[in-house]
Scaffold this motif. Structure first.
Motif, mmCIF file in Angstrom:
data_model
loop_
_atom_site.group_PDB
_atom_site.id
_atom_site.type_symbol
_atom_site.label_atom_id
_atom_site.label_comp_id
_atom_site.label_asym_id
_atom_site.label_seq_id
_atom_site.Cartn_x
_atom_site.Cartn_y
_atom_site.Cartn_z
ATOM 1 N N ILE A 29 -62.643 21.933 -41.643
ATOM 2 C CA ILE A 29 -63.676 21.948 -42.685
ATOM 3 C C ILE A 29 -64.234 20.532 -42.888
ATOM 4 O O ILE A 29 -65.420 20.341 -43.179
ATOM 5 N N LEU A 30 -63.370 19.535 -42.682
ATOM 6 C CA LEU A 30 -63.783 18.138 -42.812
ATOM 7 C C LEU A 30 -64.395 17.599 -41.513
ATOM 8 O O LEU A 30 -64.450 16.393 -41.294
ATOM 9 N N GLU A 31 -64.799 18.522 -40.646
ATOM 10 C CA GLU A 31 -65.557 18.224 -39.422
ATOM 11 C C GLU A 31 -64.726 17.527 -38.346
ATOM 12 O O GLU A 31 -65.271 16.779 -37.528
ATOM 13 N N GLN A 32 -63.431 17.784 -38.351
ATOM 14 C CA GLN A 32 -62.594 17.381 -37.238
ATOM 15 C C GLN A 32 -62.458 18.579 -36.292
ATOM 16 O O GLN A 32 -62.330 19.720 -36.750
ATOM 17 N N LYS A 33 -62.495 18.333 -35.005
ATOM 18 C CA LYS A 33 -62.311 19.426 -34.042
ATOM 19 C C LYS A 33 -60.815 19.566 -33.782
ATOM 20 O O LYS A 33 -60.158 18.621 -33.328
ATOM 21 N N VAL A 34 -60.288 20.750 -34.085
ATOM 22 C CA VAL A 34 -58.833 20.938 -34.124
ATOM 23 C C VAL A 34 -58.411 22.130 -33.264
ATOM 24 O O VAL A 34 -59.033 23.192 -33.307
ATOM 25 N N LEU A 35 -57.333 21.927 -32.522
ATOM 26 C CA LEU A 35 -56.692 23.004 -31.768
ATOM 27 C C LEU A 35 -55.279 23.199 -32.294
ATOM 28 O O LEU A 35 -54.552 22.228 -32.502
ATOM 29 N N VAL A 36 -54.901 24.458 -32.494
ATOM 30 C CA VAL A 36 -53.516 24.782 -32.845
ATOM 31 C C VAL A 36 -52.900 25.533 -31.674
ATOM 32 O O VAL A 36 -53.441 26.552 -31.212
ATOM 33 N N ILE A 37 -51.786 25.026 -31.173
ATOM 34 C CA ILE A 37 -51.033 25.707 -30.121
ATOM 35 C C ILE A 37 -49.876 26.448 -30.776
ATOM 36 O O ILE A 37 -49.015 25.833 -31.412
ATOM 37 N N ASP A 38 -49.875 27.760 -30.661
ATOM 38 C CA ASP A 38 -48.827 28.587 -31.262
ATOM 39 C C ASP A 38 -47.683 28.732 -30.268
ATOM 40 O O ASP A 38 -47.776 29.491 -29.308
ATOM 41 N N LEU A 39 -46.596 28.009 -30.523
ATOM 42 C CA LEU A 39 -45.468 28.005 -29.597
ATOM 43 C C LEU A 39 -44.308 28.873 -30.104
ATOM 44 O O LEU A 39 -43.173 28.704 -29.689
#
Length: 261
Positions: A29-39
């Motif tokens: 939402i704060l305009e960071q590009k984020v990836l979450v890896i679900d391990l």
């Protein structure tokens, strides 16, 4: 180059998945590009970010064990700037399969190297155990984010995890640092919760984030509608907590960059 952060604690039920979903969403939402890896083979992070099981064609298991393309496996979420590399139940078998595989502790590291330049932050949601998958995450990560529930055995679990981090530094990843400790599930009405906050702040003050995540009904409800709390109810106390945490997290990165410049 994006920062890789493992969200880990050997103790279960401390808010790892809740932190992964909601901190990542607030950063997005704060305009960071984020990836979450679900391990985690339970796939709670995948589900909590709005991904249906039947929609997952390629999971993190396929990337780790079958050399499928991680870029092609990544899925968009309904939250702008937020992406997920989904899990599946197949990941249960990875613990056994990796035990005898070559480079068994470096599989996640190879995976994130392919993706690191595409994102500002990559979060890895770990299992609540010290198995080969968690060791993979810690080997791949730049830092570890540690959620702690405000209950009596919090410091005991923290001590075990710090020992694990020390062993990972010695054997696999000498650059691994502690990103910080997040106090979660806090109820200010409970004397025990206040005692735990005081104990943690006294013992590991330098690592503890100022933002505390309170117990909040909206945080508990949001997984049932498969949305981060900031999307489900942006005005709730839970959403404000995680948004404040995201601001603090970003500010910490700027301080570190300034110190190392």
């Amino acid at each position: 180059m994006g920062k890789i952060v493992a969200i880990a604690n050997q103790k279960g039920g401390v808010g790892k998945t809740t932190t992964a979903i909601n901190l990542a969403a607030c950063l997005a939402i704060l305009e960071q590009k984020v990836l979450v890896i679900d391990l985690d083979p339970q796939s709670n992070t995948t589900y909590g970010l709005g991904i249906q099981k039947d929609d997952v064609e390629t999971s993190v298991y396929d990337c780790l064990m079958n050399e499928s393309s991680a870029r092609e496996a990544i899925m968009e979420t309904e939250t702008p700037n937020l992406f997920v590399l989904p899990s599946s139940i197949d990941l249960v078998g990875a613990e056994v399969e990796l035990a005898h595989a070559t480079n068994r502790h470096g599989r996640v590291q190879l995976l994130v190297r392919e993706l690191q330049d595409d994102y500002d932050f990559i979060f890895i949601d770990c299992l609540p155990s010290l198995g080969v998958l968690t060791l993979n995450a810690l080997t791949a990560a730049d830092s570890v984010l540690i959620p702690i529930q405000c209950e009596i055995f919090a410091l005991d679990g923290l001590g075990k995890l710090k020992n694990t981090i020390r062993l990972v530094r010695q054997n696999f990843n000498p650059e691994l640092t502690i990103e910080g400790i997040i106090l979660s599930m806090y109820d200010k009405r409970l004397r025990l919760a206040n005692m735990v906050v005081e104990q943690v702040q006294n013992h590991v003050k330098d690592y503890v984030f100022e933002t505390i995540i309170h117990r909040n009904s909206k945080i508990g409800e949001s997984p049932s509608v498969q949305k981060p709390v900031i999307i489900y109810d942006a005005g709730s106390k839970g959403a404000r907590n995680f948004l404040n945490l995201a601001h603090e997290f970003i500010n910490k990165q700027h301080v570190v960059e300034h110190q190392t410049a």
